[in-house]
Motif scaffolding. Structure first.
Motif, PDB file in Angstrom:
ATOM      1  N   GLN A 353       0.888  -1.191   0.068  1.00 26.89           N
ATOM      2  CA  GLN A 353       0.016   0.098   0.005  1.00 26.89           C
ATOM      3  C   GLN A 353       0.781   1.349  -0.131  1.00 26.89           C
ATOM      4  O   GLN A 353       1.810   1.367   0.804  1.00 26.89           O
ATOM      5  N   HIS A 514      -9.876  -2.286  -3.551  1.00 26.97           N
ATOM      6  CA  HIS A 514      -8.398  -2.806  -3.916  1.00 26.97           C
ATOM      7  C   HIS A 514      -8.003  -2.589  -5.291  1.00 26.97           C
ATOM      8  O   HIS A 514      -6.965  -1.942  -5.844  1.00 26.97           O
ATOM      9  N   MET A 517      -7.825   0.591  -6.607  1.00 27.10           N
ATOM     10  CA  MET A 517      -6.788   1.361  -6.225  1.00 27.10           C
ATOM     11  C   MET A 517      -5.576   0.728  -6.805  1.00 27.10           C
ATOM     12  O   MET A 517      -4.423   1.255  -6.412  1.00 27.10           O
TER      13      MET A 517
HETATM   14  O1  LIG Z   1      -7.095   0.243   1.067  1.00 28.73           O
HETATM   15  C1  LIG Z   1      -7.416   0.288   2.342  1.00 28.73           C
HETATM   16  O2  LIG Z   1      -7.321   1.469   3.009  1.00 28.73           O
HETATM   17  C2  LIG Z   1      -7.826   1.421   4.157  1.00 28.73           C
HETATM   18  C3  LIG Z   1      -6.753   2.013   5.273  1.00 28.73           C
HETATM   19  O3  LIG Z   1      -5.451   1.531   5.072  1.00 28.73           O
HETATM   20  C4  LIG Z   1      -6.567   3.562   4.928  1.00 28.73           C
HETATM   21  O4  LIG Z   1      -7.964   4.141   5.295  1.00 28.73           O
HETATM   22  C5  LIG Z   1      -7.930   0.071   4.462  1.00 28.73           C
HETATM   23  O5  LIG Z   1      -8.315  -0.770   5.393  1.00 28.73           O
HETATM   24  C6  LIG Z   1      -7.810  -0.673   3.334  1.00 28.73           C
HETATM   25  O6  LIG Z   1      -7.786  -1.877   2.888  1.00 28.73           O
END
Ligand SMILES: O=C1O[C@H]([C@@H](O)CO)C(O)=C1O
Length: 553
Positions: A353, A514, A517
């Motif tokens: 991430q 995801h 993203m």
């Molecule tokens: O992609 C994501 O973002 C949130 C956190 O990481 C940021 O808010 C979360 O739990 C995910 O799986």
């Protein structure tokens, strides 16, 4: 074998799946979409009319390998152009393998708007399942947000990012209960849901006869939630996973990740004077959503006769040992073809991430996937130079990366993440999990491969090194064939498949936000062997221009 012709129209509708009204995407006025039932070898023909007046649509047939028909895989920008408003596109493909499957939207976050339904393929005439049962029940599981997918998409793409949060409710066959419980008597502080009626949120009642064996088909199309199923007083015998038979084993409860499908056998050998709870709870992430409940109704009891006992309690969300015990127990049934003993290529994909000028993204080997304007199947088939520009993505993330800590450099890049695979090569993929941006967080991710089943060779803790110790963890004897596999926190999962299906196939985390993203890659596989592509599937963007200038697919 026969051809099954379906005429579908996709449209926006008001609906109240958990008794709260919102706009969702339905098919022929239904939510969830119609269940398709076919036999192995049948051809499915879906004339899909796009009744969404202001946006495109595609439908992906999850678990169907689309051998010879890569343009029917239903992935916008990859296998086809989005179908324009008022247009009709015909999906025509063979369901070559029996099993429990489902279909769902694959454009933006339309799956999260309710565009999904069950796809069940029985054995061909004259064939037999390797287990016997008297009846069948079908459970299509999903989670449900009151926010629109527009709020979700804009939020995820904003800086600072607005996360979609945990779902408001869980749905069984599109039905849930928000702000009330069927088992209020056992859950202090909750209001008892009323039953019956044909409301969209009427509780699911599953009628069974005593002393019979039922095949329970289960699939999950959740946006985010990893689920666990348990049925009060009944044990479950797992017999199928993702359309492949597994060595039968008995459990009290089972995990179902987004993209998974299963069949379990259940025998109604309990006290016939009662009904029993079907309980679906959240695991893998701190639960903030009430479990979904349904009733296993032993006839002739009244459908809504509540069990006297409390529903089964979902195992602790972060008991990863429990999760791994279930997942690693799944083995291919005797007779399943084993994997090739060696592979021609190993692609190691590190899931991280990251930040990209204020936005939060998910990256693979530090590249966050961006989809193209022109779908790959057309542009690669025509060999357009604009199809793939930058260098091909890396096959490994190196050995220096510390998966136990947030990324040292949080910044990432974007790219197409297209891996070019040669025909009939055996490909190993190692999915590596890592710490997220936040300290001491590593999340569960279920990855789904289009166009193929893969063998799940094994799992490991910490960073994959490709050394003898890691090799020793791989099962080449009876690894299960699947199309979706999970990576556990801080661990890795090793997969193997044969690139024997010319086409362009998405491989991505099945968690809807995801993927949005950037958490995915694309396999461009033996494009030179793709057959004649119907131009109506890919005639948009640069491909349309090339066709207008006289190119031929
Ligand atoms: O992609 C994501 O973002 C949130 C956190 O990481 C940021 O808010 C979360 O739990 C995910 O799986």
């Amino acid at each position: 074998a026969k051809a099954r012709h379906l005429k579908w129209e996709v449209s926006h509708m008001f609906w109240s799946p958990d008794c709260e009204e919102k706009v969702l995407i339905g098919i022929n006025g239904q939510f969830p979409g119609p269940t398709i039932r076919a036999k192995a070898g049948d051809t499915i023909v879906v004339e899909l009319k796009n009744g969404l007046h202001t946006e495109g649509v595609v439908i992906h047939w999850h678990g169907v390998r689309q051998i010879g028909t890569p343009w029917a895989d239903g992935t916008a920008a990859i296998s086809q152009c989005a179908i324009n408003p008022e247009e009709t596109f015909t999906y025509r493909f063979v369901v070559d393998k029996p099993g429990t499957y489902f279909y769902h939207g694959h454009y933006g976050m339309q799956r999260a708007a309710g565009l999904y339904g069950s796809l069940i393929v029985d054995v061909a005439d004259g064939e037999e399942e390797p287990f016997k049962y008297d009846g069948e029940l079908n459970l299509l599981l999903s989670d449900w947000y009151h926010d629109s997918i527009y709020n979700q998409m804009v939020g995820l793409s904003s800086s600072p990012m607005r996360w979609i949060g945990e779902p408001q409710s869980l749905l069984i066959n599109g039905r849930g209960q928000f702000n009330c419980s069927l088992a209020a008597a056992h859950t202090p502080g909750t209001k008892q849901c009323t039953a019956g009626g044909n409301r969209h949120c009427a509780p699911v009642i599953l009628p069974v006869e005593p002393n019979k064996t039922y095949r329970l088909r289960i699939a999950s199309t959740t946006s985010l939630a990893s689920l666990n199923l348990a049925i009060g007083n009944h044990k479950l015998t797992v017999v199928e996973a993702d359309g492949n038979y597994v060595e039968p084993f008995v459990v009290d409860d089972m995990d179902i990740y987004s993209g998974d499908s299963y069949s379990v056998l259940l025998t109604t050998d309990q006290d016939p004077s009662s009904n029993y709870w079907v309980s679906i709870g959240v695991r893998g992430r701190t639960p903030k959503t009430a479990p979904a409940l349904a009733l296993l109704n032993y006839r002739p009891n009244r459908g809504f006769k509540l069990p006297a006992i409390a529903p089964p309690v979902t195992p602790l969300w972060n008991d990863t040992a429990h999760s791994k015990a279930f997942t690693t127990h799944i083995k291919a049934r005797a007779g399943t073809p084993p994997p090739p003993a060696t592979s021609d290529r190993r692609i190691e994909l590190l899931n991280t991430q990251n930040k990209l000028d204020g936005h939060i993204k998910w990256s693979i080997n530090n590249v966050s996937m961006v989809l193209p304007a022109t779908p790959y199947l057309g542009s690669l088939k025509l060999g357009l130079k604009t199809a793939l520009t930058a260098a091909r993505p890396a096959d490994t993330f190196g050995r220096a990366y510390d998966v136990t800590r947030p990324p040292h450099n949080p910044n990432t890049t974007t790219g197409d993440n297209v891996y070019v695979l040669r025909y009939n090569t055996t490909v190993d993929v190692v999915l590596q999990n890592a710490n997220a941006l936040q300290h001491n967080v590593s999340e569960v991710h279920p990855w789904h491969l289009h166009g193929h089943d893969f063998w799940v060779l094994g799992y490991g803790e910490g960073a994959y090194r490709g050394d003898a110790a890691d090799a020793a963890r791989l099962n080449l004897v009876n690894p299960p064939l699947r199309n979706t596999a999970v990576i556990f926190p801080y661990g890795w999962t090793a997969l193997r498949f044969v690139a024997d299906n010319p086409g362009v196939w998405a491989f991505h985390c099945h968690i809807e936000p995801h993927l949005h993203m950037g958490m995915g890659v694309i396999f461009a596989e033996a494009i030179d062997r793709v057959g004649k592509v119907p131009k109506e599937a890919v005639s948009c963007g640069a491909t349309a221009t090339a066709l207008m200038n006289g190119d031929h697919l």
